[in-house]
Design a protein around this motif. Structure first.
Motif, mmCIF file in Angstrom:
data_model
loop_
_atom_site.group_PDB
_atom_site.id
_atom_site.type_symbol
_atom_site.label_atom_id
_atom_site.label_comp_id
_atom_site.label_asym_id
_atom_site.label_seq_id
_atom_site.Cartn_x
_atom_site.Cartn_y
_atom_site.Cartn_z
ATOM 1 N N LEU A 41 0.832 -1.191 0.000
ATOM 2 C CA LEU A 41 0.000 0.000 0.000
ATOM 3 C C LEU A 41 0.872 1.247 0.000
ATOM 4 O O LEU A 41 1.978 1.235 0.525
ATOM 5 C CB LEU A 41 -0.882 0.047 1.255
ATOM 6 N N THR A 42 0.330 2.319 -0.574
ATOM 7 C CA THR A 42 0.969 3.628 -0.455
ATOM 8 C C THR A 42 0.365 4.344 0.741
ATOM 9 O O THR A 42 -0.655 3.908 1.305
ATOM 10 C CB THR A 42 0.719 4.479 -1.716
ATOM 11 N N ALA A 43 0.963 5.471 1.115
ATOM 12 C CA ALA A 43 0.449 6.258 2.236
ATOM 13 C C ALA A 43 -0.985 6.710 1.964
ATOM 14 O O ALA A 43 -1.841 6.640 2.857
ATOM 15 C CB ALA A 43 1.356 7.470 2.488
ATOM 16 N N ALA A 47 -4.283 5.644 4.079
ATOM 17 C CA ALA A 47 -5.116 6.678 4.692
ATOM 18 C C ALA A 47 -6.580 6.508 4.287
ATOM 19 O O ALA A 47 -7.483 6.621 5.125
ATOM 20 C CB ALA A 47 -4.604 8.067 4.310
ATOM 21 N N VAL A 48 -6.830 6.214 3.023
ATOM 22 C CA VAL A 48 -8.200 5.979 2.562
ATOM 23 C C VAL A 48 -8.799 4.787 3.302
ATOM 24 O O VAL A 48 -9.931 4.847 3.799
ATOM 25 C CB VAL A 48 -8.251 5.762 1.033
ATOM 26 N N LEU A 49 -8.056 3.709 3.386
ATOM 27 C CA LEU A 49 -8.548 2.503 4.059
ATOM 28 C C LEU A 49 -8.845 2.782 5.535
ATOM 29 O O LEU A 49 -9.883 2.354 6.059
ATOM 30 C CB LEU A 49 -7.539 1.368 3.907
ATOM 31 N N LEU A 50 -7.966 3.509 6.204
ATOM 32 C CA LEU A 50 -8.196 3.833 7.618
ATOM 33 C C LEU A 50 -9.433 4.710 7.797
ATOM 34 O O LEU A 50 -10.254 4.450 8.683
ATOM 35 C CB LEU A 50 -6.967 4.526 8.216
ATOM 36 N N HIS A 51 -9.572 5.745 6.978
ATOM 37 C CA HIS A 51 -10.755 6.612 7.081
ATOM 38 C C HIS A 51 -12.031 5.823 6.791
ATOM 39 O O HIS A 51 -13.029 5.965 7.500
ATOM 40 C CB HIS A 51 -10.640 7.811 6.131
ATOM 41 N N LEU A 80 -7.618 0.047 -4.462
ATOM 42 C CA LEU A 80 -7.976 -0.664 -3.237
ATOM 43 C C LEU A 80 -9.035 -1.730 -3.486
ATOM 44 O O LEU A 80 -9.018 -2.791 -2.860
ATOM 45 C CB LEU A 80 -8.441 0.333 -2.172
ATOM 46 N N GLU A 81 -9.930 -1.453 -4.423
ATOM 47 C CA GLU A 81 -10.947 -2.441 -4.787
ATOM 48 C C GLU A 81 -10.279 -3.636 -5.480
ATOM 49 O O GLU A 81 -10.605 -4.790 -5.199
ATOM 50 C CB GLU A 81 -11.983 -1.788 -5.700
ATOM 51 N N ALA A 82 -9.318 -3.375 -6.360
ATOM 52 C CA ALA A 82 -8.603 -4.449 -7.060
ATOM 53 C C ALA A 82 -7.821 -5.326 -6.080
ATOM 54 O O ALA A 82 -7.645 -6.528 -6.322
ATOM 55 C CB ALA A 82 -7.657 -3.860 -8.103
ATOM 56 N N LYS A 83 -7.389 -4.740 -4.969
ATOM 57 C CA LYS A 83 -6.663 -5.496 -3.942
ATOM 58 C C LYS A 83 -7.608 -6.220 -2.993
ATOM 59 O O LYS A 83 -7.168 -6.920 -2.085
ATOM 60 C CB LYS A 83 -5.757 -4.553 -3.141
ATOM 61 N N GLY A 84 -8.922 -6.019 -3.187
ATOM 62 C CA GLY A 84 -9.912 -6.695 -2.360
ATOM 63 C C GLY A 84 -10.078 -6.097 -0.973
ATOM 64 O O GLY A 84 -10.597 -6.759 -0.075
ATOM 65 N N LEU A 85 -9.670 -4.833 -0.801
ATOM 66 C CA LEU A 85 -9.713 -4.218 0.528
ATOM 67 C C LEU A 85 -10.947 -3.358 0.766
ATOM 68 O O LEU A 85 -11.286 -3.068 1.913
ATOM 69 C CB LEU A 85 -8.442 -3.392 0.759
ATOM 70 N N LEU A 86 -11.592 -2.944 -0.318
ATOM 71 C CA LEU A 86 -12.848 -2.217 -0.175
ATOM 72 C C LEU A 86 -13.713 -2.432 -1.393
ATOM 73 O O LEU A 86 -13.263 -2.969 -2.403
ATOM 74 C CB LEU A 86 -12.624 -0.721 0.095
ATOM 75 N N ALA A 87 -14.980 -2.016 -1.261
ATOM 76 C CA ALA A 87 -15.937 -2.155 -2.360
ATOM 77 C C ALA A 87 -16.818 -0.918 -2.387
ATOM 78 O O ALA A 87 -17.020 -0.257 -1.367
ATOM 79 C CB ALA A 87 -16.790 -3.410 -2.158
ATOM 80 N N ARG A 88 -17.310 -0.624 -3.571
ATOM 81 C CA ARG A 88 -18.280 0.466 -3.733
ATOM 82 C C ARG A 88 -19.630 -0.160 -4.030
ATOM 83 O O ARG A 88 -19.723 -1.103 -4.802
ATOM 84 C CB ARG A 88 -17.857 1.388 -4.881
ATOM 85 N N ARG A 89 -20.658 0.383 -3.389
ATOM 86 C CA ARG A 89 -22.011 -0.087 -3.664
ATOM 87 C C ARG A 89 -22.924 1.124 -3.807
ATOM 88 O O ARG A 89 -22.605 2.196 -3.290
ATOM 89 C CB ARG A 89 -22.499 -1.026 -2.567
ATOM 90 N N PRO A 90 -24.032 0.956 -4.487
ATOM 91 C CA PRO A 90 -24.955 2.091 -4.651
ATOM 92 C C PRO A 90 -25.470 2.583 -3.298
ATOM 93 O O PRO A 90 -25.725 1.781 -2.400
ATOM 94 C CB PRO A 90 -26.101 1.503 -5.488
#
Length: 153
Positions: A41-43, A47-51, A80-90
């Motif tokens: 991960l980059t900084a 930061a996005v993942l933590l927030h 982050l989605e490609a790494k499987g760490l988050l997802a976007r949903r409607p």
């Protein structure tokens, strides 16, 4: 080019201070990125993942918290989605919006990321007294307020 307001500080010193702040910021990002390399991960990604792990949120809110624009946030979320760490949903109440959710893998990783930022901060402020850290923090906050207009009445 003259500063807009007369600060009473020699112009060369003002320019040198800005350059030094930029250099410190660049070195801090390099240090954090190196510490986060084992997590792939980059900084900014961390930061996005933590927030996002703190509360359900939107890309716009994350962009403001991380300090990037819409296009930059889209790239961060894509990675982050490609790494499987988050997802976007409607968004359930607004078809035009999306909600950012942290996946179980992201939730498992998030607690390991915050200490990385603490390690970098400790390295940055090594040798400073508590009083000096408070002073530097106060000065930086004033500088930020000067640039963002929050310090003006």
């Amino acid at each position: 080019m003259e500063p807009r307001e007369n600060t009473g500080v020699p112009f060369g010193l003002v320019l040198g201070g800005g350059s030094l702040l930029n250099q410190v910021g660049r070195e801090l990002r390099t240090t954090v990125d190196a510490l986060l390399a084992p997590f792939d991960l980059t900084a900014q990604q961390a930061a996005v993942l933590l927030h996002a792990s703190r509360q359900e949120t939107s890309p716009n809110r994350l962009a403001a918290e991380v300090g990037t624009d819409t296009a930059g946030m889209t790239r961060l979320l894509d990675r982050l989605e490609a790494k499987g760490l988050l997802a976007r949903r409607p968004h359930p109440g607004d078809r035009r919006s999306v909600v950012v959710e942290v996946t179980p893998e992201g939730r498992a990783l998030a607690p390991r990321l915050a200490p990385v930022f603490g390690t970098a901060s400790a390295r940055l402020l090594s040798g400073f007294s508590e009083e000096e850290v408070l002073q530097v923090t106060g000065l930086l906050r004033r500088m930020l307020d000067n640039l963002t207009g929050r310090g003006r009445s």
